[in-house]
Design a protein around this motif. Structure first.
Motif, PDB file in Angstrom:
ATOM      1  N   PRO A 110       0.743  -1.238  -0.245  1.00 34.10           N
ATOM      2  CA  PRO A 110      -0.089   0.039  -0.032  1.00 34.10           C
ATOM      3  C   PRO A 110       0.588   1.267   0.011  1.00 34.10           C
ATOM      4  N   VAL A 111       1.903   1.314   0.841  1.00 35.76           N
ATOM      5  CA  VAL A 111       2.892   2.391   0.760  1.00 35.76           C
ATOM      6  C   VAL A 111       3.424   2.764  -0.665  1.00 35.76           C
ATOM      7  N   HIS A 129      11.223   8.759  -6.899  1.00 38.30           N
ATOM      8  CA  HIS A 129      11.358  10.142  -7.516  1.00 38.30           C
ATOM      9  C   HIS A 129       9.890  10.528  -7.532  1.00 38.30           C
ATOM     10  N   ARG A 130       9.284  10.595  -6.365  1.00 37.55           N
ATOM     11  CA  ARG A 130       8.099  11.063  -5.957  1.00 37.55           C
ATOM     12  C   ARG A 130       8.049  12.198  -4.648  1.00 37.55           C
ATOM     13  N   PRO A 131       6.954  13.034  -5.003  1.00 34.23           N
ATOM     14  CA  PRO A 131       7.046  13.939  -3.801  1.00 34.23           C
ATOM     15  C   PRO A 131       6.854  13.387  -2.407  1.00 34.23           C
ATOM     16  N   TYR A 132       7.238  13.908  -1.410  1.00 30.61           N
ATOM     17  CA  TYR A 132       6.990  13.459  -0.102  1.00 30.61           C
ATOM     18  C   TYR A 132       6.614  14.806   0.836  1.00 30.61           C
ATOM     19  N   LEU A 161       1.367  10.251  -3.706  1.00 25.32           N
ATOM     20  CA  LEU A 161       0.926  10.509  -2.632  1.00 25.32           C
ATOM     21  C   LEU A 161       1.719  10.053  -1.302  1.00 25.32           C
ATOM     22  N   GLY A 162       3.059   9.947  -1.605  1.00 22.80           N
ATOM     23  CA  GLY A 162       4.067   9.479  -0.489  1.00 22.80           C
ATOM     24  C   GLY A 162       3.795  10.624   0.711  1.00 22.80           C
ATOM     25  N   ARG A 198       9.788   7.996   3.675  1.00 23.01           N
ATOM     26  CA  ARG A 198      10.545   9.068   2.800  1.00 23.01           C
ATOM     27  C   ARG A 198      11.569   8.502   1.881  1.00 23.01           C
ATOM     28  N   HIS A 199      12.360   7.580   2.246  1.00 23.27           N
ATOM     29  CA  HIS A 199      13.459   6.885   1.382  1.00 23.27           C
ATOM     30  C   HIS A 199      12.634   6.327   0.384  1.00 23.27           C
ATOM     31  N   VAL A 200      11.501   5.656   0.358  1.00 20.04           N
ATOM     32  CA  VAL A 200      10.761   5.151  -0.616  1.00 20.04           C
ATOM     33  C   VAL A 200      10.273   6.009  -1.786  1.00 20.04           C
ATOM     34  N   ALA A 201      10.048   7.334  -1.249  1.00 19.31           N
ATOM     35  CA  ALA A 201       9.448   8.324  -2.095  1.00 19.31           C
ATOM     36  C   ALA A 201      10.900   9.036  -2.846  1.00 19.31           C
TER      37      ALA A 201
END
Length: 303
Positions: free
Chosen positions: A180-181, A246-249, A189-190, A239-242
């Motif tokens: 889900p994350v 390369h997605r906003p957080y 939507l991070g 945060r590291h996943v985002a």
């Protein structure tokens, strides 16, 4: 860490087609082990064996000649929402499969030497500020109830069969409870979840399977925590996943909102703090490939 046994073992695996199971089977076969997979459908290969775990039906002759049984079966905790019916499935899918395996071992003419049965750090509940070892008492909550019954159901295996109930946390990979994350982050939507300070008991997918392989030839018994060697708050992971995707957080989902939307599942999966200590595993000689959550995330996102 590679398995310490030099000669191949015949290993029977339930849940082999799942997120963890696929990686475990790959590693076991790379080690030269003869792996047989329990499936609920018609077998497609010589290595597959049909069974009906909900009816607790498994021919005990399947167990004869098997050196070890590894039980990974269980409905996904990441499937939301947890309705009353799905909570019953979460419990039954674990207890019934474990009982079916343990009962078949008890009836076998030559029971396996080892039974490794999946469990979960959910037994500890939300325990901020505590260092949770295998001796820590169980905590409150639905998952605590599930894991307690799950582990008890494994105890009916033959007395001569060494039993390990490995308590797994959040496995960092392309599936499982992190899915889900990953989906929300991919959609831009991070988010920080709650305060972001809850300790998530993460472990990399490779190390999860490698630790189970290690336990095949270990002398450890009883519960064993499977989590990463360094603690990480949830914000560090999300945060590291985002960052890597390369997605906003830029968002924060307050705890009350998570509780309102996901209810019990939100509190137990996303807002629980569980610092699971893995000294028992490390002292037994296991060495992690990925010692930080960031390294484990990098490993699967680089694939």
């Amino acid at each position: 860490m590679p398995a310490r046994r030099k000669q191949p073992m015949r290993v029977l695996v339930s849940g082999a087609s799942g997120f963890i199971g696929r990686e475990l089977v790959r590693q076991l076969r790379d080690d030269g082990h003869d792996v047989r997979e329990l499936v609920r459908r018609q077998p497609r290969t010589d290595s597959e064996i049909n069974w009906a775990p909900t009816a607790r039906i498994l021919d005990s002759s399947v167990i004869d000649g098997t050196d070890a049984v590894i039980n990974l079966s269980g409905a996904s905790l990441g499937r939301l929402p947890w309705t009353a019916a799905y909570k019953r499935e979460i419990l039954d899918s674990r207890v019934q499969t474990t009982q079916a395996l343990a009962e078949a071992m008890a009836m076998a003419s030559r029971p396996p030497a080892v039974f490794l049965s999946a469990s979960a750090v959910g037994i500890y509940g939300d325990r901020p500020g505590e260092r949770l070892t295998e001796e820590s008492p169980r905590g409150p909550g639905f998952l605590g109830d599930v894991v307690e019954q799950w582990e008890l159901s494994a105890q009916i295996r033959p007395a001569k069969t060494r039993l390990v109930t490995f308590r797994t946390g959040l496995v960092l990979g392309g599936g499982g409870s992190l899915a889900p994350v990953l989906g929300l982050t991919r959609a831009g939507l991070g988010s920080r979840l709650g305060t972001g300070g809850d300790i998530w008991p993460w472990i990399g997918l490779y190390d999860e399977a490698a630790a189970i392989r290690h336990l095949l030839t270990s002398e450890l018994e009883g519960p064993v925590n499977l989590a990463g060697p360094t603690a990480a708050p949830s914000d560090r992971i999300t945060r590291h996943v985002a960052k890597r995707m390369h997605r906003p957080y830029a968002l924060t989902v307050p705890s009350p909102v998570i509780g309102l939307l996901l209810r019990e599942a939100g509190h137990e999966l996303l807002l629980s703090s569980q610092h699971a200590i893995v000294d028992k595993l490390v002292d037994d000689g296991f060495r992690f490939r990925h010692e930080t959550a960031e390294a484990a995330i990098d490993a699967f996102l680089d694939d």
